[in-house]
Design a protein around this motif. Structure first.
Motif, mmCIF file in Angstrom:
data_model
loop_
_atom_site.group_PDB
_atom_site.id
_atom_site.type_symbol
_atom_site.label_atom_id
_atom_site.label_comp_id
_atom_site.label_asym_id
_atom_site.label_seq_id
_atom_site.Cartn_x
_atom_site.Cartn_y
_atom_site.Cartn_z
ATOM 1 N N GLU A 182 0.826 -1.205 0.000
ATOM 2 C CA GLU A 182 0.000 0.000 0.000
ATOM 3 C C GLU A 182 0.862 1.257 0.000
ATOM 4 N N GLU A 183 2.038 1.157 0.610
ATOM 5 C CA GLU A 183 2.912 2.325 0.703
ATOM 6 C C GLU A 183 4.369 1.880 0.620
ATOM 7 N N ILE A 184 5.170 2.649 -0.125
ATOM 8 C CA ILE A 184 6.606 2.394 -0.231
ATOM 9 C C ILE A 184 7.331 3.698 0.083
ATOM 10 N N TYR A 185 8.281 3.589 1.000
ATOM 11 C CA TYR A 185 9.051 4.755 1.440
ATOM 12 C C TYR A 185 10.463 4.664 0.879
ATOM 13 N N PHE A 186 10.883 5.731 0.199
ATOM 14 C CA PHE A 186 12.211 5.784 -0.395
ATOM 15 C C PHE A 186 13.072 6.777 0.373
ATOM 16 N N CYS A 187 14.213 6.271 0.840
ATOM 17 C CA CYS A 187 15.145 7.130 1.530
ATOM 18 C C CYS A 187 16.542 6.716 1.087
ATOM 19 N N GLY A 188 17.577 7.193 1.752
ATOM 20 C CA GLY A 188 18.885 6.947 1.196
ATOM 21 C C GLY A 188 19.886 6.374 2.164
ATOM 22 N N LEU A 200 12.054 -0.215 -9.668
ATOM 23 C CA LEU A 200 10.885 -0.526 -8.844
ATOM 24 C C LEU A 200 9.650 0.220 -9.340
ATOM 25 N N LEU A 201 9.804 1.506 -9.660
ATOM 26 C CA LEU A 201 8.653 2.268 -10.153
ATOM 27 C C LEU A 201 8.130 1.684 -11.460
ATOM 28 N N LYS A 202 9.041 1.306 -12.334
ATOM 29 C CA LYS A 202 8.617 0.758 -13.629
ATOM 30 C C LYS A 202 7.936 -0.592 -13.458
ATOM 31 N N ARG A 206 4.168 -1.456 -14.722
ATOM 32 C CA ARG A 206 3.866 -2.600 -15.590
ATOM 33 C C ARG A 206 2.836 -3.527 -14.958
ATOM 34 N N ALA A 207 2.874 -3.627 -13.618
ATOM 35 C CA ALA A 207 1.946 -4.518 -12.921
ATOM 36 C C ALA A 207 0.586 -3.868 -12.674
ATOM 37 N N GLY A 208 0.419 -2.620 -13.089
ATOM 38 C CA GLY A 208 -0.837 -1.923 -12.862
ATOM 39 C C GLY A 208 -1.060 -1.552 -11.414
ATOM 40 N N ARG A 209 0.031 -1.357 -10.650
ATOM 41 C CA ARG A 209 -0.076 -1.070 -9.217
ATOM 42 C C ARG A 209 0.239 0.399 -8.930
ATOM 43 N N THR A 210 -0.289 1.267 -9.750
ATOM 44 C CA THR A 210 -0.016 2.699 -9.594
ATOM 45 C C THR A 210 -0.811 3.333 -8.465
ATOM 46 N N GLN A 211 -1.644 2.554 -7.779
ATOM 47 C CA GLN A 211 -2.350 3.075 -6.612
ATOM 48 C C GLN A 211 -1.483 3.034 -5.361
ATOM 49 N N VAL A 212 -0.316 2.384 -5.417
ATOM 50 C CA VAL A 212 0.591 2.341 -4.277
ATOM 51 C C VAL A 212 1.074 3.754 -3.955
ATOM 52 N N HIS A 213 0.999 4.121 -2.696
ATOM 53 C CA HIS A 213 1.440 5.448 -2.248
ATOM 54 C C HIS A 213 2.962 5.472 -2.202
ATOM 55 N N LEU A 214 3.587 6.362 -2.968
ATOM 56 C CA LEU A 214 5.034 6.538 -2.971
ATOM 57 C C LEU A 214 5.387 7.710 -2.056
ATOM 58 N N ARG A 215 6.294 7.456 -1.119
ATOM 59 C CA ARG A 215 6.693 8.506 -0.189
ATOM 60 C C ARG A 215 8.210 8.617 -0.184
ATOM 61 N N TRP A 236 6.475 9.832 -11.677
ATOM 62 C CA TRP A 236 5.537 10.201 -10.617
ATOM 63 C C TRP A 236 4.149 10.513 -11.167
ATOM 64 N N ALA A 237 4.100 11.107 -12.339
ATOM 65 C CA ALA A 237 2.813 11.512 -12.926
ATOM 66 C C ALA A 237 1.904 10.320 -13.205
ATOM 67 N N LYS A 238 2.471 9.115 -13.217
ATOM 68 C CA LYS A 238 1.679 7.918 -13.503
ATOM 69 C C LYS A 238 1.043 7.317 -12.253
ATOM 70 N N PHE A 239 1.396 7.842 -11.074
ATOM 71 C CA PHE A 239 0.899 7.276 -9.822
ATOM 72 C C PHE A 239 -0.202 8.142 -9.216
ATOM 73 N N GLU A 240 -1.072 7.477 -8.447
ATOM 74 C CA GLU A 240 -2.213 8.170 -7.862
ATOM 75 C C GLU A 240 -1.816 9.066 -6.697
ATOM 76 N N ARG A 241 -0.755 8.667 -5.970
ATOM 77 C CA ARG A 241 -0.360 9.461 -4.808
ATOM 78 C C ARG A 241 1.154 9.398 -4.613
ATOM 79 N N VAL A 242 1.779 10.565 -4.643
ATOM 80 C CA VAL A 242 3.223 10.687 -4.438
ATOM 81 C C VAL A 242 3.460 11.804 -3.433
#
Length: 422
Positions: A182-188, A200-202, A206-215, A236-242
């Protein structure tokens, strides 16, 4: 009306939902309960699979302690703020955010083994690869910091760390659970630099999982994804929530001293680009997240005003993060005089934010940080450590950096003599 499981979770002082649904992997391969509890280790990706680490004896024991009514001692970064100044902790925030999975806690064996394995929230720090060497960072979280420390002879460990010895081990875990996230957090490191981030984003697209919240927690020094010429804005423009959390602590020269290697003008340009995307794509949001520490405490008001003046803030939320470690950067080490000046500046900032979208949140954070600042008096030994560190790591030296930060620090004769060069 919340069900009983959710209500129990939200009211509890010892339960945290994360050990039941979260996968957190540090840059060196440690599998840990969450990003703010690095003291307890479930397992290691260089020794086992991620699924195995999440259900290891150590992970089970961690869950058992909560089920028996005790928050583990390693969770002090949540329990301490909750108890000492009543702030909303990471534990409480995660419980609220994922309360709809509270049933997982009840589906647990007496030895801590999960009856249902559900990976909902992912935080994998693939590498410490970073293009900055922030002055308060460390070798585990920044490859450039590690390079500088190695060159100075203060460090002899690895400069580049990778969370997975075999990348295919992670991708198997990811593909097995891709329908659950449901949510993926990217840090460094810096996540936008990483090829794994772009991959990972691609894969999600491809899997049609653009509803996953990217943070994100990003220094926003670049917008090119990984090693390609693809702009992360296009992805980012392809995802529902960033949700983009920009780690910006100050502006101009002070910004480049704190976040060594940064180009302030480029950051301003990138801020405007993300703002433009947020205007065109409803699900994209930008939050400015200054890391509040001794060098920038007096400058939050200046940063807020500057970002407004150059149209780099827009309608973004400002949500400060409080730095507690390394301890010599703590705002508790400000002199009494500096603390009063900080209080005055933050009160002005709270007043400016009254009409802004984030007004209530920012005022609450400022109140919590003031309470923390006043909990302990300045410690001279910490000031000496700070001065020594600044002399070693900044081209300007401690006196010039502290002058730029506007600090008077300790009122003790010894510290004053050091400040004045005597």
């Amino acid at each position: 009306m919340k069900d009983d499981a959710a209500q129990e979770l939200l009211s509890s002082k010892h339960l945290c939902i994360l050990p039941w649904l979260h996968a957190a992997v540090w840059t060196d391969g440690r599998v840990i309960p969450c990003c703010i509890n690095q003291d307890y280790v479930f397992g290691h990706t260089h020794q086992s699979g991620l699924d195995e680490a999440l259900d290891s004896p150590a992970a089970n024991a961690f869950r058992v302690e909560m089920l028996r009514g005790r928050l583990p001692a390693s969770c002090y970064r949540c329990s301490q703020p909750e108890a000492e100044f009543g702030s909303l902790s990471y534990r409480q925030d995660m419980n609220r955010r994922f309360q709809h999975h509270a049933d997982l806690i009840r589906k647990t064996d007496s030895d801590g083994r999960r009856q249902v394995r559900r990976s909902v929230y992912l935080d994998v720090r693939f590498s410490n690869l970073c293009n900055l060497a922030c002055i308060m960072c460390d070798e585990v979280n920044s490859s450039l910091f590690a390079q500088k420390e190695r060159a100075a002879g203060r460090y002899d460990g690895p400069t580049l760390r990778r969370a997975f010895g075999k990348p295919e081990d992670f991708w198997k875990f990811f593909d097995d659970h891709i329908g659950e996230f449901e949510e993926i957090y990217f840090c460094g490191g810096e996540p936008i630099l990483l090829a794994e981030h772009e991959d990972l984003l691609k894969r999600l697209i491809r899997a049609g999982r653009t509803q996953v919240h990217l943070r994100y927690n990003t220094n926003l020094t670049r917008l090119a994804a990984g090693s390609s010429s693809t702009s992360v804005l296009e992805l980012w423009a392809k995802f529902e929530r960033v949700s983009v959390q920009a780690s910006i602590d100050a502006y101009g020269e002070l910004a480049t001293i704190i976040r060594r290697g940064s180009d302030w003008r480029q950051i301003e340009d990138n801020l405007r680009a993300v703002h433009q995307l947020s205007r065109n794509v409803a699900g994209v949001s930008l939050v400015i997240t200054p890391t509040v520490q001794i060098l920038n405490a007096l400058h939050l008001l200046d940063l807020y005003r500057h970002l407004r003046s150059v149209d780099a803030l827009g309608d973004s939320m400002v949500s400060p993060n409080l730095l507690m470690f390394p301890s010599h950067f703590s705002i508790q080490n400000l002199s009494d005089d500096d603390k009063q000046r900080v209080v005055t500046a933050w009160d002005q900032l709270a007043g400016l934010a009254n009409q802004a979208p984030e007004g209530a949140h920012l005022r609450s954070r400022l109140t919590e940080m003031k309470a923390y600042m006043m909990l302990q008096a300045s410690r001279e030994e910490e000031i000496l450590r700070l001065r020594s560190w600044l002399d070693q790591t900044s081209a300007q030296g401690a006196n010039e950096v502290l002058k730029l930060a506007g600090l008077r620090l300790s009122n003790s004769p010894h510290a004053n003599a050091q400040r004045d060069g005597r």
